[in-house]
Design a protein around this motif. Structure first.
Motif, PDB file in Angstrom:
ATOM      1  N   ASP A  43      -0.912   6.935 -51.866  1.00 31.72           N
ATOM      2  CA  ASP A  43       0.668   7.210 -52.391  1.00 31.72           C
ATOM      3  C   ASP A  43       1.359   8.801 -52.788  1.00 31.72           C
ATOM      4  O   ASP A  43       2.043   8.568 -52.829  1.00 31.72           O
ATOM      5  CB  ASP A  43       0.965   6.778 -53.319  1.00 31.72           C
ATOM      6  CG  ASP A  43      -0.038   6.761 -55.038  1.00 31.72           C
ATOM      7  OD1 ASP A  43      -0.545   7.644 -54.771  1.00 31.72           O
ATOM      8  OD2 ASP A  43      -0.243   5.460 -55.182  1.00 31.72           O
ATOM      9  N   SER A  60      -0.232   2.801 -36.285  1.00 30.53           N
ATOM     10  CA  SER A  60       0.797   4.064 -37.140  1.00 30.53           C
ATOM     11  C   SER A  60       1.059   5.198 -35.857  1.00 30.53           C
ATOM     12  O   SER A  60      -0.145   5.118 -34.696  1.00 30.53           O
ATOM     13  CB  SER A  60       0.012   4.947 -38.269  1.00 30.53           C
ATOM     14  OG  SER A  60       0.455   6.456 -37.773  1.00 30.53           O
ATOM     15  N   ALA A  98      -4.844  -0.196 -45.053  1.00 29.28           N
ATOM     16  CA  ALA A  98      -3.640   0.110 -44.090  1.00 29.28           C
ATOM     17  C   ALA A  98      -2.693   0.017 -45.420  1.00 29.28           C
ATOM     18  O   ALA A  98      -2.433  -1.259 -46.007  1.00 29.28           O
ATOM     19  CB  ALA A  98      -3.473  -0.179 -42.746  1.00 29.28           C
ATOM     20  N   GLN A  99      -1.379   0.780 -45.453  1.00 27.92           N
ATOM     21  CA  GLN A  99      -0.973   0.660 -46.649  1.00 27.92           C
ATOM     22  C   GLN A  99       0.614  -0.280 -45.720  1.00 27.92           C
ATOM     23  O   GLN A  99       0.967  -1.091 -46.277  1.00 27.92           O
ATOM     24  CB  GLN A  99       0.235   1.864 -46.777  1.00 27.92           C
ATOM     25  CG  GLN A  99      -1.229   2.372 -47.709  1.00 27.92           C
ATOM     26  CD  GLN A  99      -0.038   3.973 -47.987  1.00 27.92           C
ATOM     27  OE1 GLN A  99       1.117   4.026 -49.012  1.00 27.92           O
ATOM     28  NE2 GLN A  99      -1.536   5.232 -48.333  1.00 27.92           N
ATOM     29  N   HIS A 143      -5.691   9.775 -47.740  1.00 28.66           N
ATOM     30  CA  HIS A 143      -4.973   8.851 -47.395  1.00 28.66           C
ATOM     31  C   HIS A 143      -4.701   7.936 -48.998  1.00 28.66           C
ATOM     32  O   HIS A 143      -5.553   7.577 -50.113  1.00 28.66           O
ATOM     33  CB  HIS A 143      -6.022   7.527 -47.051  1.00 28.66           C
ATOM     34  CG  HIS A 143      -5.155   6.287 -46.513  1.00 28.66           C
ATOM     35  ND1 HIS A 143      -4.851   5.259 -47.272  1.00 28.66           N
ATOM     36  CD2 HIS A 143      -4.116   5.337 -45.618  1.00 28.66           C
ATOM     37  CE1 HIS A 143      -4.237   4.343 -46.698  1.00 28.66           C
ATOM     38  NE2 HIS A 143      -3.817   4.749 -46.242  1.00 28.66           N
ATOM     39  N   LEU A 145       5.948   5.008 -42.979  1.00 23.87           N
ATOM     40  CA  LEU A 145       5.718   5.057 -44.326  1.00 23.87           C
ATOM     41  C   LEU A 145       4.977   6.796 -44.446  1.00 23.87           C
ATOM     42  O   LEU A 145       4.890   7.098 -43.340  1.00 23.87           O
ATOM     43  CB  LEU A 145       4.312   4.562 -44.582  1.00 23.87           C
ATOM     44  CG  LEU A 145       5.244   2.818 -45.528  1.00 23.87           C
ATOM     45  CD1 LEU A 145       3.479   2.452 -45.053  1.00 23.87           C
ATOM     46  CD2 LEU A 145       5.481   2.516 -46.174  1.00 23.87           C
ATOM     47  N   THR A 146       4.943   7.294 -44.913  1.00 22.90           N
ATOM     48  CA  THR A 146       3.903   8.860 -45.111  1.00 22.90           C
ATOM     49  C   THR A 146       2.674   8.374 -45.971  1.00 22.90           C
ATOM     50  O   THR A 146       2.472   7.682 -46.864  1.00 22.90           O
ATOM     51  CB  THR A 146       4.791   9.676 -46.150  1.00 22.90           C
ATOM     52  OG1 THR A 146       5.563  10.144 -46.020  1.00 22.90           O
ATOM     53  CG2 THR A 146       3.374  11.438 -46.392  1.00 22.90           C
ATOM     54  N   THR A 147       1.354   8.319 -45.308  1.00 23.04           N
ATOM     55  CA  THR A 147       0.457   7.672 -46.068  1.00 23.04           C
ATOM     56  C   THR A 147      -0.850   9.156 -45.905  1.00 23.04           C
ATOM     57  O   THR A 147      -1.436   8.617 -46.446  1.00 23.04           O
ATOM     58  CB  THR A 147      -0.327   6.526 -44.726  1.00 23.04           C
ATOM     59  OG1 THR A 147      -0.787   6.945 -43.479  1.00 23.04           O
ATOM     60  CG2 THR A 147       0.754   5.618 -44.931  1.00 23.04           C
ATOM     61  N   GLN A 148      -1.029  10.114 -45.327  1.00 22.79           N
ATOM     62  CA  GLN A 148      -1.514  10.529 -45.265  1.00 22.79           C
ATOM     63  C   GLN A 148      -0.838  12.734 -45.984  1.00 22.79           C
ATOM     64  O   GLN A 148       0.011  12.594 -45.623  1.00 22.79           O
ATOM     65  CB  GLN A 148      -2.128  11.216 -43.980  1.00 22.79           C
ATOM     66  CG  GLN A 148      -2.324  10.163 -42.873  1.00 22.79           C
ATOM     67  CD  GLN A 148      -3.661   9.435 -43.410  1.00 22.79           C
ATOM     68  OE1 GLN A 148      -5.024   9.999 -43.351  1.00 22.79           O
ATOM     69  NE2 GLN A 148      -3.915   8.552 -43.260  1.00 22.79           N
TER      70      GLN A 148
END
Length: 304
Positions: free
Chosen positions: A146, A236, A192-193, A144, A261-264
């Motif tokens: 950026d 998500s 969480a982002q 998890h 968002l892409t978080t993983q």
């Protein structure tokens, strides 16, 4: 000249592991014994095979060529050995992933990987702690963050869509305007982002001066709290796909104002990509990603 089989084997394990320490653990010898075997092989070959980069070892150009040349041979030897024994030894694949992704997305899909790879013993380590690949025997991590981890192979799992979700008995699907959400119990996944202030900004709504909040440090807890009717979570659709598809969660807002968002991220040292077990897992999870994406784009994910 007699082939230094032992030294060649030690070099092969070290090159595959990317670490003298990890190779020593795999071979049940000391790191100094590994280093001595590799130095002896380098003397016989007249070239340098490894160089140090911080605490890691990397292959030189000659080392890369030599490893590529011998790798297939070692795999054939291993296959022939197991065949003559009449059985196959277990190959362990260790995956580290966040607790929510492990519980909510990987585990429900994992049987297809196990069915297709019966020779692999899989260990799934659910934690938010980032892997120190120099010290830990982890093959792949789904991390998890950026996506900025220099020196590692990094690939986004998929773009996630974060939307308000709640149990239908808390608020029916599409029953609320965006400004009404601020007056509800808001469930926060604190790590969480995507956070509620961001969503309110997208919706053009000023949040209430005093919020009624319920905070969790794991997204799977926030999702379960929403399922149990404790409030509205901003979560998500990747993580809550099952609850959404089964109707245990709905989007209560008429316009969801999704946060994308892409978080993983799939993360590992680049040398791990040579391993067949890693290649098979990557092929599997990429295929599962496509299946999930197609289902989501077809309208089975909420919030479209």
């Amino acid at each position: 000249m007699q082939l230094p089989i032992k030294a060649i084997s030690v070099f092969h394990v070290t090159a595959r592991a990317g670490s003298i320490t990890r190779a020593a653990e795999e071979l049940s010898v000391t790191p100094s014994a590994v280093s001595q075997q590799i130095r002896a092989l380098e003397v016989q070959l007249g070239v340098s095979l490894l160089s140090k980069k911080g605490r890691r070892v990397v292959l030189t150009e000659a080392g890369e060529r030599y490893f590529s040349a011998i790798n297939d041979g070692f795999e054939r030897i291993n296959d022939a050995t197991q065949e003559i024994r009449g059985f196959r030894t277990v190959t362990r694949l260790t995956i580290r992933a966040t607790p929510t992704l492990s519980n909510k997305w990987i585990l429900p899909r994992l049987q297809s990987f196990l069915d297709g790879n019966p020779e692999i013993e899989l260990r799934l380590d659910g934690t938010n702690e980032p892997t120190d690949f120099n010290r830990e025997l982890v093959d792949i991590e789904i991390r998890h963050g950026d996506g900025r981890w220099p020196g590692l192979f990094v690939e986004g799992l998929t773009e996630e869509t974060f939307i308000p979700v709640c149990a239908p008995h808390y608020a029916a699907a599409g029953s609320l305007a965006a400004d009404e959400v601020a007056r509800c119990n808001l469930i926060h996944s604190v790590k969480a982002q995507a956070q509620w202030p961001h969503w309110f900004k997208l919706a053009g709504v000023a949040p209430a001066s005093q919020w009624r909040r319920l905070l969790f440090d794991r997204s799977h807890m926030a999702i379960d709290a929403a399922v149990n009717g404790m409030g509205i979570a901003l979560e998500s659709t990747l993580m809550s796909w099952r609850e959404l598809s089964e109707g245990r969660l709905v989007c209560p807002v008429r316009e969801s104002h999704p946060v994308r968002l892409t978080t993983q991220w799939i993360v590992c040292p680049t040398d791990h990509l040579r391993q067949k077990k890693v290649q098979r897992f990557l092929e599997w999870i990429r295929a599962e990603r496509i299946i999930w994406r197609q289902e989501f784009d077809a309208g089975q994910g909420a919030g479209n």
